[in-house]
Motif scaffolding. Structure first.
Motif, PDB file in Angstrom:
ATOM      1  N   ALA A 137       0.830  -1.204   0.000  1.00 54.21           N
ATOM      2  CA  ALA A 137       0.000   0.000   0.000  1.00 54.21           C
ATOM      3  C   ALA A 137       0.867   1.257   0.000  1.00 54.21           C
ATOM      4  CB  ALA A 137      -0.929  -0.013   1.208  1.00 54.21           C
ATOM      5  N   GLY A 138       1.923   1.261   0.822  1.00 52.80           N
ATOM      6  CA  GLY A 138       2.817   2.417   0.859  1.00 52.80           C
ATOM      7  C   GLY A 138       3.506   2.659  -0.466  1.00 52.80           C
ATOM      8  N   ALA A 139       3.952   1.576  -1.108  1.00 52.96           N
ATOM      9  CA  ALA A 139       4.614   1.710  -2.408  1.00 52.96           C
ATOM     10  C   ALA A 139       3.649   2.238  -3.466  1.00 52.96           C
ATOM     11  CB  ALA A 139       5.195   0.370  -2.840  1.00 52.96           C
ATOM     12  N   ALA A 140       2.392   1.779  -3.403  1.00 54.05           N
ATOM     13  CA  ALA A 140       1.401   2.262  -4.365  1.00 54.05           C
ATOM     14  C   ALA A 140       1.151   3.759  -4.182  1.00 54.05           C
ATOM     15  CB  ALA A 140       0.096   1.482  -4.199  1.00 54.05           C
ATOM     16  N   LEU A 141       1.085   4.213  -2.925  1.00 60.39           N
ATOM     17  CA  LEU A 141       0.885   5.636  -2.667  1.00 60.39           C
ATOM     18  C   LEU A 141       2.072   6.454  -3.172  1.00 60.39           C
ATOM     19  CD1 LEU A 141      -0.660   5.578   0.933  1.00 60.39           C
ATOM     20  CD2 LEU A 141      -1.833   5.970  -1.240  1.00 60.39           C
ATOM     21  N   LEU A 142       3.290   5.958  -2.937  1.00 59.30           N
ATOM     22  CA  LEU A 142       4.477   6.665  -3.426  1.00 59.30           C
ATOM     23  C   LEU A 142       4.486   6.729  -4.951  1.00 59.30           C
ATOM     24  CD1 LEU A 142       7.398   5.399  -1.146  1.00 59.30           C
ATOM     25  CD2 LEU A 142       6.355   7.672  -1.169  1.00 59.30           C
ATOM     26  N   ALA A 143       4.079   5.640  -5.592  1.00 60.60           N
ATOM     27  CA  ALA A 143       4.023   5.638  -7.055  1.00 60.60           C
ATOM     28  C   ALA A 143       3.013   6.665  -7.557  1.00 60.60           C
ATOM     29  CB  ALA A 143       3.667   4.244  -7.560  1.00 60.60           C
ATOM     30  N   CYS A 144       1.905   6.789  -6.854  1.00 63.27           N
ATOM     31  CA  CYS A 144       0.891   7.782  -7.217  1.00 63.27           C
ATOM     32  C   CYS A 144       1.448   9.193  -7.081  1.00 63.27           C
ATOM     33  CB  CYS A 144      -0.338   7.599  -6.333  1.00 63.27           C
ATOM     34  SG  CYS A 144      -1.696   8.713  -6.725  1.00 63.27           S
ATOM     35  N   VAL A 145       2.158   9.457  -5.990  1.00 65.92           N
ATOM     36  CA  VAL A 145       2.779  10.773  -5.780  1.00 65.92           C
ATOM     37  C   VAL A 145       3.808  11.046  -6.873  1.00 65.92           C
ATOM     38  CG1 VAL A 145       4.255  12.133  -4.246  1.00 65.92           C
ATOM     39  CG2 VAL A 145       2.379  10.779  -3.294  1.00 65.92           C
ATOM     40  N   GLY A 146       4.621  10.045  -7.194  1.00 63.89           N
ATOM     41  CA  GLY A 146       5.622  10.220  -8.243  1.00 63.89           C
ATOM     42  C   GLY A 146       4.995  10.506  -9.597  1.00 63.89           C
ATOM     43  N   LEU A 147       3.874   9.854  -9.880  1.00 65.71           N
ATOM     44  CA  LEU A 147       3.211  10.064 -11.166  1.00 65.71           C
ATOM     45  C   LEU A 147       2.701  11.496 -11.301  1.00 65.71           C
ATOM     46  CD1 LEU A 147       2.032   8.934 -13.817  1.00 65.71           C
ATOM     47  CD2 LEU A 147      -0.012   8.288 -12.519  1.00 65.71           C
ATOM     48  N   VAL A 148       2.022  12.007 -10.286  1.00 68.58           N
ATOM     49  CA  VAL A 148       1.470  13.361 -10.402  1.00 68.58           C
ATOM     50  C   VAL A 148       2.548  14.432 -10.280  1.00 68.58           C
ATOM     51  CG1 VAL A 148      -0.772  12.638  -9.516  1.00 68.58           C
ATOM     52  CG2 VAL A 148       0.924  13.558  -7.937  1.00 68.58           C
ATOM     53  N   SER A 149       3.743  14.039  -9.791  1.00 68.15           N
ATOM     54  CA  SER A 149       4.836  15.002  -9.688  1.00 68.15           C
ATOM     55  C   SER A 149       5.653  15.093 -10.970  1.00 68.15           C
ATOM     56  CB  SER A 149       5.760  14.636  -8.522  1.00 68.15           C
ATOM     57  OG  SER A 149       5.077  14.707  -7.297  1.00 68.15           O
ATOM     58  N   ALA A 150       5.437  14.168 -11.901  1.00 66.23           N
ATOM     59  CA  ALA A 150       6.110  14.255 -13.193  1.00 66.23           C
ATOM     60  C   ALA A 150       5.687  15.547 -13.882  1.00 66.23           C
ATOM     61  CB  ALA A 150       5.753  13.052 -14.056  1.00 66.23           C
ATOM     62  N   ARG A 151       6.640  16.223 -14.486  1.00 74.10           N
ATOM     63  CA  ARG A 151       6.382  17.554 -15.030  1.00 74.10           C
ATOM     64  C   ARG A 151       5.207  17.568 -16.002  1.00 74.10           C
ATOM     65  NH1 ARG A 151      11.620  20.487 -17.156  1.00 74.10           N
ATOM     66  NH2 ARG A 151      12.142  19.943 -14.991  1.00 74.10           N
ATOM     67  N   ALA A 152       5.133  16.578 -16.875  1.00 72.27           N
ATOM     68  CA  ALA A 152       4.071  16.561 -17.884  1.00 72.27           C
ATOM     69  C   ALA A 152       2.697  16.418 -17.249  1.00 72.27           C
ATOM     70  CB  ALA A 152       4.311  15.424 -18.871  1.00 72.27           C
ATOM     71  N   VAL A 153       2.618  15.675 -16.128  1.00 74.17           N
ATOM     72  CA  VAL A 153       1.331  15.480 -15.461  1.00 74.17           C
ATOM     73  C   VAL A 153       0.998  16.669 -14.574  1.00 74.17           C
ATOM     74  CG1 VAL A 153       0.051  13.999 -13.865  1.00 74.17           C
ATOM     75  CG2 VAL A 153       1.635  12.983 -15.514  1.00 74.17           C
ATOM     76  N   ARG A 154       1.984  17.165 -13.846  1.00 77.39           N
ATOM     77  CA  ARG A 154       1.721  18.242 -12.887  1.00 77.39           C
ATOM     78  C   ARG A 154       1.181  19.489 -13.567  1.00 77.39           C
ATOM     79  NH1 ARG A 154       5.945  20.705  -8.371  1.00 77.39           N
ATOM     80  NH2 ARG A 154       4.495  22.243  -7.523  1.00 77.39           N
ATOM     81  N   ARG A 155       1.636  19.757 -14.790  1.00 73.52           N
ATOM     82  CA  ARG A 155       1.144  20.942 -15.500  1.00 73.52           C
ATOM     83  C   ARG A 155      -0.337  20.847 -15.822  1.00 73.52           C
ATOM     84  NH1 ARG A 155       6.210  20.921 -18.696  1.00 73.52           N
ATOM     85  NH2 ARG A 155       5.109  19.662 -20.230  1.00 73.52           N
ATOM     86  N   ARG A 156      -0.891  19.646 -15.791  1.00 75.27           N
ATOM     87  CA  ARG A 156      -2.275  19.441 -16.238  1.00 75.27           C
ATOM     88  C   ARG A 156      -3.274  19.269 -15.096  1.00 75.27           C
ATOM     89  NH1 ARG A 156       1.086  17.619 -20.118  1.00 75.27           N
ATOM     90  NH2 ARG A 156       0.413  17.805 -22.309  1.00 75.27           N
ATOM     91  N   ILE A 157      -2.811  19.325 -13.869  1.00 77.47           N
ATOM     92  CA  ILE A 157      -3.735  19.151 -12.753  1.00 77.47           C
ATOM     93  C   ILE A 157      -3.683  20.386 -11.851  1.00 77.47           C
ATOM     94  CG2 ILE A 157      -3.519  16.641 -12.789  1.00 77.47           C
ATOM     95  CD1 ILE A 157      -1.713  16.826 -10.361  1.00 77.47           C
TER      96      ILE A 157
END
Length: 445
Positions: A137-157
């Protein structure tokens, strides 16, 4: 002018080299903890298992480092700078995700090898253990944080969504801690358990103190409220904040606070804005350009609005100075900390120069103040106006040497958009300014 007059009284701060050395020493201690438990073996499952344990320990340590870097400890922020800390945090976060993935994959492989099962069956068996389920569960949450922190994603949210998801890091760290205490590396002796728990406790206390208690204490002590909101230009306003005993904050020109305005649409977000004038006994001032939803709402603030402020932060102060002559370079709304430094930096006639880069004359703000300061201090002020894609670049090496003939003898303070700041830093180095005399902080929000 003696160098002590340039620098002033320095608060406690941590040098970048010292912090890096401390973090590396901590990682080395974690490796020693792993090595002390290592049983020499050439069996494939033992080798894979050893790699899984090492990756897991380093991942746990890395999560603590990421949280510590963002704990807003004043000594760390003053000595290193918030922008550099953010870059270290982002860089380290990638390694933490890689280590978590490596640990999980190797642990799964060794469990399958020793149990004589396939990976899918081994995965199902492992999930029956509560501590392993917590790690998943912790790893999944970290992966989610990493995904939305990617520059291409962060610009869109929206920023609120990014911030809310990023807070899941705390939950992930807690779940990882539960997993680690049940593992064979941390929970094997009372000493290692105590050591690991102490690390988590120290980081947790720092986070609660500086991100929770300190802002509330400052709000109660200084009673900050919006005093005035003044239009400075298209989409730009200056907000004056009034309060009591502001001298105790020891805010310096070039620094910033994280401001939380207690009104609808703004109270839940801490906005990082630099001081655009030196702090007075009872007043602070920021100048804000409408670049997003939150900064646009700042224009509609009303006098009397309560303000929570955390800070001051930032290393772009006179304590970075090493030379009698100083060149300030501002791009766009990056003029705000430069305007404060332009007024406050000790300098003799002819020793202080400000270059202000903007796309057109309409984007220049605080002009009357800048020109009054330049006249009073006998400092040089140049407006560099023109589109960034024009053939002539006023911040190219030759252009800089033309504007400032003894450029290599200056300290340079720089603040502007990331692309402009990077290009100008490269131009300054090509023009002969040592990189150690180029002081900058750059933010994207």
């Amino acid at each position: 002018m003696p160098i002590t007059q340039w620098k002033g009284r320095a608060p406690m701060e941590t040098a970048p080299q010292r912090l890096r050395a401390g973090l590396v020493a901590g990682a080395a201690l974690v490796v020693l903890l792993w090595a002390a438990r290592l049983q020499p073996s050439a069996r494939p499952d033992d080798l894979i298992g050893a790699g899984a344990h090492l990756a897991g320990l380093l991942a746990g340590y890395g999560i603590l480092v990421m949280l510590f870097l963002m704990a807003r400890v004043p000594a760390v922020e003053h000595g290193i700078g918030a922008d550099r800390l953010a870059r270290w945090h982002a860089f380290g976060g990638r390694w933490v995700l890689l280590l978590c993935g490596t640990h999980g994959l190797l642990a799964l492989l060794v469990y399958a090898l020793r149990g004589g099962t396939d990976l899918l069956t081994a995965n199902g068996d492992l999930l029956r253990y509560p501590a392993v389920a917590a790690a998943y569960a912790g790893a999944a949450l970290l992966a989610c944080v990493g995904l939305v922190s990617a520059r291409a994603v962060r610009r869109r949210i929206p920023h609120e969504a990014w911030r809310g998801i990023h807070l899941l890091t705390y939950v992930a760290a807690a779940l990882g801690f539960v997993h680690q205490l049940a593992g064979p590396d941390v929970g094997v002796t009372s000493l290692t358990t105590w050591f690991w728990a102490l690390l988590h406790t120290v980081v947790g206390v720092l986070l609660v103190w500086y991100r929770g208690f300190v802002p509330v204490r400052q709000a109660l002590r200084h009673g900050l409220r919006v005093a005035t909101v003044k239009r400075e230009g298209p989409d730009v306003v200056s907000v004056t904040i009034q309060g009591g005993r502001l001298r105790e904050l020891q805010a310096e020109p070039g620094q910033f606070f994280r401001w939380r305005f207690m009104r609808r649409g703004l109270w839940h977000t801490a906005l990082p804005f630099s001081l655009s004038a030196p702090a007075r006994d009872d007043r602070l001032r920021i100048t804000v350009k409408a670049l997003g939803a939150h900064s646009r709402r700042v224009r509609r603030l009303r006098p009397g609005t309560r303000v929570l402020a955390t800070g001051p932060f930032g290393a772009l102060t006179r304590r970075r100075r090493t030379r009698p002559k100083v060149l300030l370079i501002a791009g766009g709304i990056g003029i705000t900390p430069m305007r404060a430094l332009f007024e406050a930096l000790p300098a003799g006639p002819g020793d202080l120069t400000l270059l202000y880069r903007a796309g057109d004359a309409g984007q220049l703000v605080l002009r009357d103040e800048l020109e009054a300061i330049a006249a009073e201090r006998r400092a040089a002020l140049h407006y560099l106006v023109g589109r960034s894609d024009d053939a002539y670049d006023p911040l190219a090496p030759q252009a800089l040497r033309s504007l400032v003939p003894d450029l290599s003898d200056h300290d340079v303070y720089l603040c502007g958009p990331p692309g402009m700041a990077d290009a100008t830093t490269a131009a300054l180095i090509r023009a002969g300014v040592p990189s150690g005399r180029i002081h900058s902080e750059c933010f994207t929000y």
